[in-house]
Motif scaffolding. Structure first.
Motif, mmCIF file in Angstrom:
data_model
loop_
_atom_site.group_PDB
_atom_site.id
_atom_site.type_symbol
_atom_site.label_atom_id
_atom_site.label_comp_id
_atom_site.label_asym_id
_atom_site.label_seq_id
_atom_site.Cartn_x
_atom_site.Cartn_y
_atom_site.Cartn_z
ATOM 1 N N ILE A 41 -0.128 -5.403 -28.119
ATOM 2 C CA ILE A 41 -0.192 -5.690 -26.683
ATOM 3 C C ILE A 41 0.999 -6.554 -26.273
ATOM 4 C CG2 ILE A 41 -1.492 -6.691 -24.755
ATOM 5 C CD1 ILE A 41 -4.072 -6.017 -26.228
ATOM 6 N N ASN A 42 1.161 -7.753 -26.883
ATOM 7 C CA ASN A 42 2.300 -8.647 -26.623
ATOM 8 C C ASN A 42 2.430 -9.022 -25.149
ATOM 9 O OD1 ASN A 42 3.490 -9.681 -28.880
ATOM 10 N ND2 ASN A 42 5.249 -8.332 -28.868
ATOM 11 N N HIS A 43 1.319 -9.465 -24.567
ATOM 12 C CA HIS A 43 1.340 -9.965 -23.192
ATOM 13 C C HIS A 43 2.343 -11.110 -23.088
ATOM 14 C CE1 HIS A 43 -0.104 -11.283 -19.276
ATOM 15 N NE2 HIS A 43 -0.324 -12.493 -19.758
ATOM 16 N N HIS A 44 2.257 -12.077 -23.986
ATOM 17 C CA HIS A 44 3.301 -13.089 -24.145
ATOM 18 C C HIS A 44 4.067 -12.725 -25.408
ATOM 19 C CE1 HIS A 44 0.596 -15.886 -21.646
ATOM 20 N NE2 HIS A 44 1.660 -15.593 -20.917
ATOM 21 N N TRP A 45 5.271 -12.207 -25.231
ATOM 22 C CA TRP A 45 5.990 -11.601 -26.354
ATOM 23 C C TRP A 45 6.949 -12.558 -27.046
ATOM 24 C CZ3 TRP A 45 11.301 -11.559 -26.233
ATOM 25 C CH2 TRP A 45 11.899 -11.779 -24.989
ATOM 26 N N THR A 46 7.405 -13.600 -26.353
ATOM 27 C CA THR A 46 8.423 -14.480 -26.928
ATOM 28 C C THR A 46 7.896 -15.174 -28.184
ATOM 29 O OG1 THR A 46 7.724 -16.293 -25.491
ATOM 30 C CG2 THR A 46 9.513 -14.889 -24.705
ATOM 31 N N LYS A 47 8.713 -15.211 -29.223
ATOM 32 C CA LYS A 47 8.360 -15.902 -30.463
ATOM 33 C C LYS A 47 9.388 -17.021 -30.683
ATOM 34 C CE LYS A 47 4.969 -12.964 -31.480
ATOM 35 N NZ LYS A 47 5.103 -11.897 -30.509
ATOM 36 N N SER A 48 8.961 -18.252 -30.404
ATOM 37 C CA SER A 48 9.857 -19.399 -30.560
ATOM 38 C C SER A 48 9.948 -19.795 -32.024
ATOM 39 C CB SER A 48 9.360 -20.565 -29.706
ATOM 40 O OG SER A 48 8.000 -20.858 -29.978
ATOM 41 N N LEU A 49 10.977 -20.586 -32.363
ATOM 42 C CA LEU A 49 11.258 -20.851 -33.776
ATOM 43 C C LEU A 49 11.930 -22.206 -33.954
ATOM 44 C CD1 LEU A 49 11.312 -19.625 -36.684
ATOM 45 C CD2 LEU A 49 13.567 -18.704 -36.122
ATOM 46 N N ALA A 50 11.529 -22.910 -35.015
ATOM 47 C CA ALA A 50 12.198 -24.142 -35.442
ATOM 48 C C ALA A 50 12.026 -24.253 -36.948
ATOM 49 C CB ALA A 50 11.612 -25.372 -34.742
ATOM 50 N N ALA A 51 12.980 -24.914 -37.593
ATOM 51 C CA ALA A 51 12.930 -25.109 -39.042
ATOM 52 C C ALA A 51 12.653 -26.577 -39.349
ATOM 53 C CB ALA A 51 14.254 -24.682 -39.681
ATOM 54 N N SER A 52 11.873 -26.828 -40.394
ATOM 55 C CA SER A 52 11.628 -28.201 -40.831
ATOM 56 C C SER A 52 12.934 -28.794 -41.338
ATOM 57 C CB SER A 52 10.568 -28.227 -41.930
ATOM 58 O OG SER A 52 11.038 -27.548 -43.086
ATOM 59 N N PRO A 53 13.090 -30.113 -41.298
ATOM 60 C CA PRO A 53 14.337 -30.731 -41.738
ATOM 61 C C PRO A 53 14.729 -30.402 -43.171
ATOM 62 C CG PRO A 53 13.052 -32.288 -40.469
ATOM 63 C CD PRO A 53 12.172 -31.089 -40.691
ATOM 64 N N ASP A 54 13.738 -30.198 -44.059
ATOM 65 C CA ASP A 54 14.069 -29.862 -45.448
ATOM 66 C C ASP A 54 14.311 -28.375 -45.647
ATOM 67 O OD1 ASP A 54 11.527 -28.738 -45.387
ATOM 68 O OD2 ASP A 54 10.625 -30.205 -46.738
ATOM 69 N N GLY A 55 14.117 -27.561 -44.588
ATOM 70 C CA GLY A 55 14.387 -26.132 -44.657
ATOM 71 C C GLY A 55 13.338 -25.316 -45.367
ATOM 72 N N ARG A 56 12.276 -25.946 -45.840
ATOM 73 C CA ARG A 56 11.261 -25.209 -46.583
ATOM 74 C C ARG A 56 10.294 -24.452 -45.683
ATOM 75 N NH1 ARG A 56 9.506 -29.650 -51.249
ATOM 76 N NH2 ARG A 56 11.581 -29.800 -52.256
ATOM 77 N N SER A 57 10.107 -24.952 -44.476
ATOM 78 C CA SER A 57 9.141 -24.339 -43.561
ATOM 79 C C SER A 57 9.801 -23.916 -42.262
ATOM 80 C CB SER A 57 8.000 -25.322 -43.240
ATOM 81 O OG SER A 57 7.233 -25.614 -44.385
ATOM 82 N N LEU A 58 9.276 -22.844 -41.712
ATOM 83 C CA LEU A 58 9.662 -22.385 -40.383
ATOM 84 C C LEU A 58 8.429 -22.429 -39.500
ATOM 85 C CD1 LEU A 58 11.695 -19.348 -41.661
ATOM 86 C CD2 LEU A 58 12.694 -21.379 -40.617
ATOM 87 N N PHE A 59 8.602 -22.891 -38.286
ATOM 88 C CA PHE A 59 7.498 -22.946 -37.335
ATOM 89 C C PHE A 59 7.727 -21.883 -36.265
ATOM 90 C CE2 PHE A 59 8.034 -27.199 -39.101
ATOM 91 C CZ PHE A 59 6.758 -27.424 -39.615
ATOM 92 N N VAL A 60 6.710 -21.047 -36.038
ATOM 93 C CA VAL A 60 6.817 -19.942 -35.087
ATOM 94 C C VAL A 60 5.762 -20.104 -34.006
ATOM 95 C CG1 VAL A 60 6.809 -17.445 -34.768
ATOM 96 C CG2 VAL A 60 7.628 -18.418 -36.928
ATOM 97 N N GLY A 61 6.195 -20.155 -32.745
ATOM 98 C CA GLY A 61 5.270 -20.221 -31.621
ATOM 99 C C GLY A 61 4.871 -18.832 -31.167
ATOM 100 N N ILE A 62 3.554 -18.600 -31.076
ATOM 101 C CA ILE A 62 3.018 -17.276 -30.734
ATOM 102 C C ILE A 62 2.094 -17.420 -29.529
ATOM 103 C CG2 ILE A 62 1.705 -15.292 -31.571
ATOM 104 C CD1 ILE A 62 2.426 -16.306 -34.440
#
Length: 441
Positions: free
Chosen positions: A195-216
């Motif tokens: 469906i993707n009513h809200h389609w944008t997928k935001s992104l940020a990386a943790s300072p150590d680079g081990r994790s990525l955060f994705v807004g859905i």
């Protein structure tokens, strides 16, 4: 009745009914916004953005700053990323559009929203901008990667460039100075895309680079498509950068459109688009730190423990679990970008966060359509927002709509404008050093 006459009939009704909505309201910024009583109606107030070209106009900036268009004729620029060598990557694309219409409101709202957007087809690509001699003119422009699927969020971790498409998180190898991807993207993990009513997928990386955060974002306003359609949505994911393994980091966030890490604290922050159809002054969009395991209310409550009983079936126990956001930006501002400042931005704009406000469509009197600066003190918001890049509307016309904002540590704010398809650059006006006069001795 064919689709076009039906649309016209509904729009006529909407125009009459929207005039009944409230356009007044007190200031709603800060940690304790005034929340009026909900206003329910058949059709919410709506105002078309009425796009127009910039012509000889330019956005306005505070005294001591200057603004320049460093790229025009883009294909729907959304978010940007300043690379270590000063190059700028811009994600271009337009997603969604496949959500089925379940109510007459959806048809009307879709018409109004479309009128306030660019007619240009999304590029589905990353474009690289280069200022080779550092004079502020980005004379180099190349397509870094193409044939993506509505790319939006961007993050660089070492020699890996991560891109959040509307349906997947992917990565490219990256070397400083590279102007084009050396190969096709590698899949990190799939993202919810039905469906993707809200389609944008935001992104940020943790300072150590081990994790990525994705807004859905959610698939609806308040769950009217059924909660099955909201599975793994309205939340922030934490993704293992190596394995692609995912887990829920925070939930109940209706549409986390931009994410960033606060320097010095390593705290994740987000800007969020809240729900509609409760009046011109509900519900406040917000800027907030994102706490692991926290529930921010959607769809059962808003701004802390304020229940939204339009949601059926309603879950009373979720109201008490709701975490209150840190800072209200005001209702229907539609924030789509956030970036923390640096000392190089100077003066009162050295400590705080820039927020790109895309602007309202569901108010009689439009709000947003600018970039504001939220001052911070001691790591937290402290004071009213300050207009930093404005003048996107005038004489009943709309010339641009800000989306992503990115701070260049050398002292510049990069702003993507997805209506005029422009990338703007705002910098402090540098004072020339006084000439040195040699003495006779």
């Amino acid at each position: 009745m064919s689709r076009r006459p039906a649309v016209l009939a509904l729009l006529a009704t909407a125009t009459l009914l929207s005039a009944c909505g409230s356009a007044s309201g007190s200031e709603q910024y800060g940690p304790n916004p005034e929340l009026p009583k909900p206003e329910r109606g058949l059709i919410p107030p709506m105002t078309i953005a009425d796009p127009a070209g910039w012509g000889d106009r330019r956005p306005t900036v505070p005294q001591g700053y200057q603004v320049t268009a460093i790229a025009t004729d883009m294909k729907i620029p959304r978010q940007s990323l300043v690379l270590p060598n000063g190059d700028i990557l811009v994600a271009e694309g337009k997603g969604g559009g496949d959500a089925p219409i379940v109510r007459p409101k959806d048809l009307i709202a879709g018409y109004f929203k479309k009128k306030g957007t660019s007619s240009v087809k999304g590029g589905d690509r990353l474009t690289l901008l280069r200022d080779a001699n550092g004079d502020g003119t980005y004379e180099g422009r190349t397509v870094f990667a193409e044939k993506l699927n509505a790319p939006y969020g961007l993050a660089l971790v070492g020699n890996r460039l991560f891109v959040a498409n509307q349906d997947s998180l992917v990565r490219f190898d990256y070397a400083p100075g590279q102007t084009r991807a050396s190969g096709p993207p590698v899949l990190v993990t799939k993202l919810p895309a039905e469906i993707n009513h809200h389609w944008t997928k935001s992104l940020a990386a943790s300072p150590d680079g081990r994790s990525l955060f994705v807004g859905i974002g959610s698939n609806s306003n308040i769950g009217e498509r059924g909660m099955a359609a909201e599975e793994e949505r309205a939340m922030v994911w934490q993704v293992d950068a190596e394995t692609g393994a995912t887990r829920r980091f925070a939930t109940g966030i209706r549409n986390p459109t931009a994410l960033t890490i606060q320097p010095g604290t390593n705290q994740l922050w987000a800007v969020v688009n809240e729900r509609d159809e409760l009046g011109s002054n509900l519900v406040p969009d917000y800027l907030t730190s994102v706490r692991p395991g926290a529930f921010y209310g959607w769809p059962y409550a808003y701004w802390g423990a304020n229940p939204d009983r339009r949601v059926q079936p309603f879950r009373e126990e979720m109201v008490g679990r709701t975490v209150r956001p840190d800072y209200s930006l005001g209702s229907h501002m539609a924030p789509l970008g956030v970036a923390f400042s640096s000392a190089a931005m100077g003066g009162q704009f050295a400590d705080g966060a820039f927020v790109g406000l895309h602007g309202s469509w569901n108010r009689e009197q439009p709000v947003g359509y600018k970039v504001v600066f939220v001052p911070f003190r001691g790591g937290s918001p402290a004071g009213p927002p300050v207009d930093f890049l404005a003048g996107f509307q005038g004489d009943g016309k709309t010339f641009g709509r800000p989306v992503g904002v990115t701070v260049d540590p050398r002292g510049a704010l990069i702003v993507a404008d997805d209506l005029s398809n422009t990338v703007w650059r705002v910098t402090p006006v540098r004072q020339a050093a006084p000439a040195r006069v040699a003495s006779a001795g």
